[in-house]
Design a protein around this motif. Structure first.
Motif, PDB file in Angstrom:
ATOM      1  N   MET A   1       0.844  -1.168   0.000  1.00 37.86           N
ATOM      2  CA  MET A   1       0.000   0.000   0.000  1.00 37.86           C
ATOM      3  C   MET A   1       0.894   1.237   0.000  1.00 37.86           C
ATOM      4  N   THR A   2       0.641   2.135  -0.923  1.00 43.99           N
ATOM      5  CA  THR A   2       1.460   3.343  -1.013  1.00 43.99           C
ATOM      6  C   THR A   2       1.009   4.363   0.027  1.00 43.99           C
ATOM      7  N   ASN A   3       1.833   5.370   0.200  1.00 41.72           N
ATOM      8  CA  ASN A   3       1.515   6.436   1.135  1.00 41.72           C
ATOM      9  C   ASN A   3       0.219   7.141   0.743  1.00 41.72           C
ATOM     10  N   LEU A   4       0.032   7.404  -0.551  1.00 37.22           N
ATOM     11  CA  LEU A   4      -1.196   8.045  -1.021  1.00 37.22           C
ATOM     12  C   LEU A   4      -2.413   7.172  -0.746  1.00 37.22           C
ATOM     13  N   THR A   5      -2.266   5.879  -0.944  1.00 35.25           N
ATOM     14  CA  THR A   5      -3.371   4.957  -0.698  1.00 35.25           C
ATOM     15  C   THR A   5      -3.731   4.964   0.779  1.00 35.25           C
ATOM     16  N   THR A   6      -2.737   5.023   1.628  1.00 37.00           N
ATOM     17  CA  THR A   6      -2.981   5.095   3.066  1.00 37.00           C
ATOM     18  C   THR A   6      -3.695   6.389   3.425  1.00 37.00           C
ATOM     19  N   GLU A   7      -3.248   7.503   2.856  1.00 34.97           N
ATOM     20  CA  GLU A   7      -3.898   8.791   3.096  1.00 34.97           C
ATOM     21  C   GLU A   7      -5.342   8.767   2.615  1.00 34.97           C
ATOM     22  N   LEU A   8      -5.564   8.157   1.457  1.00 31.03           N
ATOM     23  CA  LEU A   8      -6.912   8.065   0.907  1.00 31.03           C
ATOM     24  C   LEU A   8      -7.806   7.250   1.836  1.00 31.03           C
ATOM     25  N   ALA A   9      -7.323   6.137   2.317  1.00 30.52           N
ATOM     26  CA  ALA A   9      -8.107   5.303   3.230  1.00 30.52           C
ATOM     27  C   ALA A   9      -8.448   6.080   4.504  1.00 30.52           C
ATOM     28  N   ARG A  10      -7.512   6.845   5.012  1.00 33.16           N
ATOM     29  CA  ARG A  10      -7.742   7.642   6.222  1.00 33.16           C
ATOM     30  C   ARG A  10      -8.806   8.710   5.959  1.00 33.16           C
ATOM     31  N   LEU A  11      -8.712   9.374   4.807  1.00 29.40           N
ATOM     32  CA  LEU A  11      -9.683  10.404   4.446  1.00 29.40           C
ATOM     33  C   LEU A  11     -11.075   9.798   4.270  1.00 29.40           C
ATOM     34  N   GLU A  12     -11.155   8.675   3.588  1.00 28.18           N
ATOM     35  CA  GLU A  12     -12.450   8.015   3.393  1.00 28.18           C
ATOM     36  C   GLU A  12     -13.060   7.639   4.742  1.00 28.18           C
ATOM     37  N   HIS A  13     -12.235   7.190   5.660  1.00 27.97           N
ATOM     38  CA  HIS A  13     -12.729   6.838   6.989  1.00 27.97           C
ATOM     39  C   HIS A  13     -13.276   8.079   7.698  1.00 27.97           C
ATOM     40  N   GLN A  14     -12.581   9.192   7.604  1.00 35.86           N
ATOM     41  CA  GLN A  14     -13.050  10.436   8.211  1.00 35.86           C
ATOM     42  C   GLN A  14     -14.401  10.844   7.632  1.00 35.86           C
ATOM     43  N   ILE A  15     -14.537  10.702   6.322  1.00 31.71           N
ATOM     44  CA  ILE A  15     -15.780  11.087   5.657  1.00 31.71           C
ATOM     45  C   ILE A  15     -16.933  10.208   6.126  1.00 31.71           C
ATOM     46  N   VAL A  16     -16.692   8.919   6.197  1.00 29.03           N
ATOM     47  CA  VAL A  16     -17.733   7.991   6.626  1.00 29.03           C
ATOM     48  C   VAL A  16     -18.148   8.277   8.071  1.00 29.03           C
ATOM     49  N   GLN A  17     -17.204   8.670   8.903  1.00 28.89           N
ATOM     50  CA  GLN A  17     -17.488   8.938  10.312  1.00 28.89           C
ATOM     51  C   GLN A  17     -18.091  10.326  10.547  1.00 28.89           C
ATOM     52  N   ALA A  18     -18.019  11.199   9.558  1.00 34.44           N
ATOM     53  CA  ALA A  18     -18.504  12.571   9.717  1.00 34.44           C
ATOM     54  C   ALA A  18     -20.033  12.602   9.781  1.00 34.44           C
ATOM     55  N   GLU A  19     -20.547  13.671  10.373  1.00 38.74           N
ATOM     56  CA  GLU A  19     -21.992  13.863  10.418  1.00 38.74           C
ATOM     57  C   GLU A  19     -22.520  14.040   8.998  1.00 38.74           C
ATOM     58  N   SER A  20     -23.656  13.446   8.726  1.00 33.96           N
ATOM     59  CA  SER A  20     -24.192  13.474   7.368  1.00 33.96           C
ATOM     60  C   SER A  20     -24.497  14.898   6.893  1.00 33.96           C
ATOM     61  N   ALA A  21     -24.823  15.785   7.811  1.00 30.52           N
ATOM     62  CA  ALA A  21     -25.162  17.154   7.429  1.00 30.52           C
ATOM     63  C   ALA A  21     -23.945  17.982   7.014  1.00 30.52           C
ATOM     64  N   THR A  22     -22.749  17.538   7.394  1.00 32.68           N
ATOM     65  CA  THR A  22     -21.562  18.351   7.109  1.00 32.68           C
ATOM     66  C   THR A  22     -20.473  17.612   6.335  1.00 32.68           C
ATOM     67  N   ARG A  23     -20.692  16.360   6.017  1.00 33.96           N
ATOM     68  CA  ARG A  23     -19.611  15.608   5.383  1.00 33.96           C
ATOM     69  C   ARG A  23     -19.291  16.094   3.978  1.00 33.96           C
ATOM     70  N   TYR A  24     -20.219  16.807   3.340  1.00 31.97           N
ATOM     71  CA  TYR A  24     -19.959  17.348   2.006  1.00 31.97           C
ATOM     72  C   TYR A  24     -18.756  18.279   2.006  1.00 31.97           C
ATOM     73  N   ARG A  25     -18.390  18.796   3.164  1.00 32.83           N
ATOM     74  CA  ARG A  25     -17.254  19.721   3.251  1.00 32.83           C
ATOM     75  C   ARG A  25     -15.917  19.048   2.946  1.00 32.83           C
ATOM     76  N   TYR A  26     -15.916  17.733   2.943  1.00 28.79           N
ATOM     77  CA  TYR A  26     -14.706  16.985   2.588  1.00 28.79           C
ATOM     78  C   TYR A  26     -14.507  16.858   1.073  1.00 28.79           C
ATOM     79  N   GLN A  27     -15.490  17.260   0.306  1.00 25.23           N
ATOM     80  CA  GLN A  27     -15.432  17.079  -1.154  1.00 25.23           C
ATOM     81  C   GLN A  27     -14.182  17.700  -1.779  1.00 25.23           C
TER      82      GLN A  27
END
Length: 69
Positions: A1-27
């Motif tokens: 797994m590359t560093n970018l792939t790890t960062e992407l997985a971390r970001l996706e996890h943050q998005i999934v855990q975010a409140e549904s009303a505000t997660r669009y801010r990660y776009q």
């Protein structure tokens, strides 16, 4: 797994855990991550593309939430 792939997985996890009303801010952050992957010659996973599309729809919807009728 590359560093970018790890960062992407971390970001996706943050998005999934975010409140549904505000997660669009990660776009914008997710879009930049996708651009970085492409510039490094890595494929963007389809789940990431779907998530990005969802966030775009949520961002558009959020623009109209405060619009007077």
């Amino acid at each position: 797994m590359t560093n970018l792939t790890t960062e992407l997985a971390r970001l996706e996890h943050q998005i999934v855990q975010a409140e549904s009303a505000t997660r669009y801010r990660y776009q914008p952050q997710l879009r930049r991550m996708m651009e970085r992957l492409r510039s490094e010659g890595e494929a963007v996973p389809s789940r990431t593309k779907r998530l990005h599309e969802q966030l775009l729809c949520e961002a558009i919807e959020a623009q109209f939430d405060n619009m007077p009728v």
